[in-house]
Motif scaffolding. Structure first.
Motif, PDB file in Angstrom:
ATOM      1  N   ALA A   1       0.832  -1.207   0.000  1.00 41.54           N
ATOM      2  CA  ALA A   1       0.000   0.000   0.000  1.00 41.54           C
ATOM      3  C   ALA A   1       0.866   1.256   0.000  1.00 41.54           C
ATOM      4  N   VAL A   2       1.969   1.234   0.753  1.00 38.37           N
ATOM      5  CA  VAL A   2       2.872   2.381   0.775  1.00 38.37           C
ATOM      6  C   VAL A   2       3.486   2.579  -0.605  1.00 38.37           C
ATOM      7  N   GLY A   3       3.889   1.481  -1.245  1.00 41.10           N
ATOM      8  CA  GLY A   3       4.442   1.575  -2.593  1.00 41.10           C
ATOM      9  C   GLY A   3       3.437   2.141  -3.579  1.00 41.10           C
ATOM     10  N   ALA A   4       2.178   1.727  -3.448  1.00 41.59           N
ATOM     11  CA  ALA A   4       1.134   2.263  -4.323  1.00 41.59           C
ATOM     12  C   ALA A   4       0.889   3.740  -4.022  1.00 41.59           C
ATOM     13  N   GLN A   5       0.839   4.079  -2.732  1.00 40.24           N
ATOM     14  CA  GLN A   5       0.588   5.462  -2.328  1.00 40.24           C
ATOM     15  C   GLN A   5       1.644   6.412  -2.884  1.00 40.24           C
ATOM     16  N   PHE A   6       2.901   6.007  -2.827  1.00 40.08           N
ATOM     17  CA  PHE A   6       3.987   6.880  -3.263  1.00 40.08           C
ATOM     18  C   PHE A   6       4.484   6.551  -4.673  1.00 40.08           C
TER      19      PHE A   6
ATOM     20  N   VAL B   1      -3.564 -12.313  -5.386  1.00 40.84           N
ATOM     21  CA  VAL B   1      -3.805 -11.347  -6.454  1.00 40.84           C
ATOM     22  C   VAL B   1      -4.834 -10.315  -6.000  1.00 40.84           C
ATOM     23  N   LYS B   2      -5.935 -10.782  -5.419  1.00 42.33           N
ATOM     24  CA  LYS B   2      -6.968  -9.849  -4.951  1.00 42.33           C
ATOM     25  C   LYS B   2      -6.461  -8.988  -3.796  1.00 42.33           C
TER      26      LYS B   2
ATOM     27  N   GLY C   1      -6.349  -5.047  -3.928  1.00 39.01           N
ATOM     28  CA  GLY C   1      -7.042  -4.293  -2.888  1.00 39.01           C
ATOM     29  C   GLY C   1      -6.162  -3.256  -2.210  1.00 39.01           C
ATOM     30  N   LEU C   2      -4.844  -3.453  -2.291  1.00 37.62           N
ATOM     31  CA  LEU C   2      -3.893  -2.510  -1.708  1.00 37.62           C
ATOM     32  C   LEU C   2      -3.411  -1.486  -2.733  1.00 37.62           C
ATOM     33  N   GLY C   3      -4.031  -1.484  -3.914  1.00 38.93           N
ATOM     34  CA  GLY C   3      -3.688  -0.497  -4.931  1.00 38.93           C
ATOM     35  C   GLY C   3      -2.585  -0.910  -5.875  1.00 38.93           C
ATOM     36  N   CYS C   4      -2.255  -2.188  -5.894  1.00 38.62           N
ATOM     37  CA  CYS C   4      -1.165  -2.691  -6.731  1.00 38.62           C
ATOM     38  C   CYS C   4      -1.717  -3.512  -7.892  1.00 38.62           C
ATOM     39  N   LYS C   5      -0.838  -3.998  -8.707  1.00 40.80           N
ATOM     40  CA  LYS C   5      -1.178  -4.933  -9.773  1.00 40.80           C
ATOM     41  C   LYS C   5      -0.592  -6.285  -9.407  1.00 40.80           C
ATOM     42  N   ALA C   6      -1.118  -7.352 -10.035  1.00 43.56           N
ATOM     43  CA  ALA C   6      -0.627  -8.689  -9.696  1.00 43.56           C
ATOM     44  C   ALA C   6      -0.831  -9.654 -10.847  1.00 43.56           C
TER      45      ALA C   6
ATOM     46  N   TYR D   1       1.706   1.674 -14.615  1.00 41.40           N
ATOM     47  CA  TYR D   1       0.925   2.131 -13.466  1.00 41.40           C
ATOM     48  C   TYR D   1       1.758   2.740 -12.343  1.00 41.40           C
ATOM     49  N   ARG D   2       3.095   2.545 -12.357  1.00 48.43           N
ATOM     50  CA  ARG D   2       3.980   3.084 -11.331  1.00 48.43           C
ATOM     51  C   ARG D   2       3.584   2.643  -9.927  1.00 48.43           C
ATOM     52  N   VAL D   3       3.289   1.345  -9.775  1.00 50.87           N
ATOM     53  CA  VAL D   3       2.944   0.749  -8.477  1.00 50.87           C
ATOM     54  C   VAL D   3       3.684  -0.577  -8.348  1.00 50.87           C
ATOM     55  N   PRO D   4       3.747  -1.123  -7.132  1.00 47.83           N
ATOM     56  CA  PRO D   4       4.316  -2.466  -6.978  1.00 47.83           C
ATOM     57  C   PRO D   4       3.479  -3.488  -7.746  1.00 47.83           C
TER      58      PRO D   4
END
Length: 129
Positions: A6-11, A61-62, A66-71, A94-97
């Protein structure tokens, strides 16, 4: 702990997060081996919300989504490299984890040890031809 996703997605910090899933709390199960135990460490169950995980219980994956990432989920060994390529594309877009979940056989022992020169191997290592 998975809050780092979630932190990785947030930033907007793209990185690859690999989950090796054998439906066990693997390192806890392995640590119990020395005591001839295998107690309350398996996570396999038929998840009514995720029949596609085939009795492996938790749908990583879900959770990642749910934490704003891709999987990406990998079910076959020959799909690992393509999954990493897909993960690279998703990170760039997407610039997310991105979590790559690799489904393993249920009882899998991983190499472990307290120092790099003191690693216990539980399976025979692959050797080149």
């Amino acid at each position: 702990m998975i809050e780092e996703l979630a932190v990785g997605a947030q930033f907007q910090i793209p990185y690859l997060h690999i989950v090796v899933n054998n439906a066990y709390l693997g390192l806890i199960r392995q640590a119990q081996r020395g005591f001839d135990m295998d107690y309350c460490v398996q996570l396999s169950f038929d998840n009514v919300n995720a029949p596609e995980v085939g009795g492996y219980g938790v749908d990583h994956v879900k959770i990642a989504e749910g934490l704003g990432c891709k999987a990406v989920r990998v079910l076959e060994p020959d799909r690992i490299a393509p999954a990493f390529e897909e993960a690279k594309k998703l990170m760039a877009e997407y610039r997310v984890p991105v979590v790559v979940e690799v489904i393993l056989e249920r009882v899998t022992n991983v190499s472990m040890g307290t120092e790099l020169d003191n690693i216990a191997e539980f399976e025979e290592l692959a050797t080149p031809g």
